[in-house]
Design an enzyme around this catalytic site. Structure first.
Site, PDB file in Angstrom:
ATOM      1  N   GLU A  41      68.867 -41.693 -31.164  1.00 47.77           N
ATOM      2  CA  GLU A  41      69.434 -42.094 -29.485  1.00 47.77           C
ATOM      3  C   GLU A  41      70.142 -43.177 -29.294  1.00 47.77           C
ATOM      4  O   GLU A  41      71.513 -42.941 -28.821  1.00 47.77           O
ATOM      5  CB  GLU A  41      68.529 -41.656 -28.503  1.00 47.77           C
ATOM      6  CG  GLU A  41      68.976 -41.444 -27.675  1.00 47.77           C
ATOM      7  CD  GLU A  41      67.967 -41.880 -26.224  1.00 47.77           C
ATOM      8  OE1 GLU A  41      68.209 -41.891 -24.928  1.00 47.77           O
ATOM      9  OE2 GLU A  41      66.638 -41.794 -27.012  1.00 47.77           O
ATOM     10  N   ASP A  90      74.462 -42.277 -28.716  1.00 44.63           N
ATOM     11  CA  ASP A  90      74.854 -43.320 -27.856  1.00 44.63           C
ATOM     12  C   ASP A  90      76.130 -44.076 -28.277  1.00 44.63           C
ATOM     13  O   ASP A  90      77.146 -43.354 -27.107  1.00 44.63           O
ATOM     14  CB  ASP A  90      73.628 -44.145 -26.598  1.00 44.63           C
ATOM     15  CG  ASP A  90      74.214 -44.291 -25.568  1.00 44.63           C
ATOM     16  OD1 ASP A  90      74.740 -43.112 -25.327  1.00 44.63           O
ATOM     17  OD2 ASP A  90      74.376 -45.145 -25.424  1.00 44.63           O
ATOM     18  N   GLU A 148      72.490 -36.571 -28.939  1.00 43.96           N
ATOM     19  CA  GLU A 148      72.190 -38.035 -29.202  1.00 43.96           C
ATOM     20  C   GLU A 148      71.678 -38.504 -30.653  1.00 43.96           C
ATOM     21  O   GLU A 148      72.398 -39.158 -31.467  1.00 43.96           O
ATOM     22  CB  GLU A 148      72.392 -39.437 -28.299  1.00 43.96           C
ATOM     23  CG  GLU A 148      73.034 -38.829 -26.774  1.00 43.96           C
ATOM     24  CD  GLU A 148      73.249 -40.256 -25.947  1.00 43.96           C
ATOM     25  OE1 GLU A 148      73.452 -40.242 -24.636  1.00 43.96           O
ATOM     26  OE2 GLU A 148      71.198 -40.045 -25.808  1.00 43.96           O
TER      27      GLU A 148
END
Length: 228
Positions: free
Chosen positions: A44, A48, A120
């Site tokens: 993640e 991101d 993400e």
């Protein structure tokens, strides 16, 4: 709960990867802790950053007439939790999430923050296996008309932008505090302080809403490193 077959998702994304390569992107912390696995949180984190960069490049190339401030606001909207959760739902990512029974009972599967994190993480996996150029093209395809729609709105709601920034960067919401309301009733001036992530800014306006927007704008631009 056992991992689901990810073949359809791999096909929808146009990937030539073994489906099981995407499985770690769906290890919610609750499931990972029970199974002794690494959660999807590192993926993640990577995804991101990749989304921030790819969306920034897409906007930079597509809108040469926009200045830094406008591009930053557009990017904030496009990588916000609500937008990412919307894309995740379109892909059906909630079907593949691996949760503990307790998290399942709490309805974690449908939480926008969890769906956004899963997207993400998927982007993180794709970046690791396919590289930047492929990932950028995929991101542009996933966003579709959202980019043009966001650009056409030219968003100026800094309270919403600050809220999205707070959720994405700090995991918290902005706070507003009325400092002062002075002057006669028909010419009253309100002074409000907005705070987020250990930073604060002050705004003034002829009513509370206007003062909050002014404070949110100053704080948002300061946090994004943009000159007002």
């Amino acid at each position: 709960m056992e991992p689901r077959d990810l073949s359809r998702l791999v096909s929808d994304l146009g990937l030539d990867l073994p489906p099981e390569e995407l499985t770690p992107a769906f290890y919610h912390a609750s499931y990972a802790n029970e199974k002794g696995l690494e959660s999807n949180e590192r993926l993640e984190f990577l995804g991101d950053a990749v989304l921030d960069l790819t969306v920034a490049e897409i906007l930079f190339r597509r809108f040469p007439e926009r200045d830094e401030g406008e591009l930053t606001k557009l990017r904030s909207v496009l990588v916000s939790r609500p937008t990412l959760a919307e894309i995740a739902r379109e892909l059906g990512l909630e079907r593949y999430l691996l949760l503990s029974p307790g998290a399942e009972e709490l309805g974690v599967r449908e939480r926008p923050s969890v769906l956004a994190a899963a997207l993400e993480a998927v982007v993180g996996v794709i970046f690791l296996h396919k590289g930047y150029e492929f990932t950028r093209g995929l991101v542009e395809r996933l966003y579709g008309k959202r980019i043009a729609e966001a650009a056409s709105r030219r968003p100026e709601d800094y309270k919403s932008l600050l809220q999205e920034l707070g959720q994405r960067r700090f995991g918290e919401l902005p706070r507003y505090r009325l400092l002062e309301a002075e002057g006669p009733e028909h010419e009253k001036v309100f002074t409000v302080e907005a705070s987020l992530g250990g930073e604060s800014a002050i705004g003034r306006g002829r009513n509370l809403k206007e003062a909050e927007q002014a404070a949110a704008k100053r704080l948002y631009l300061a946090l994004e490193g943009i000159s007002d």
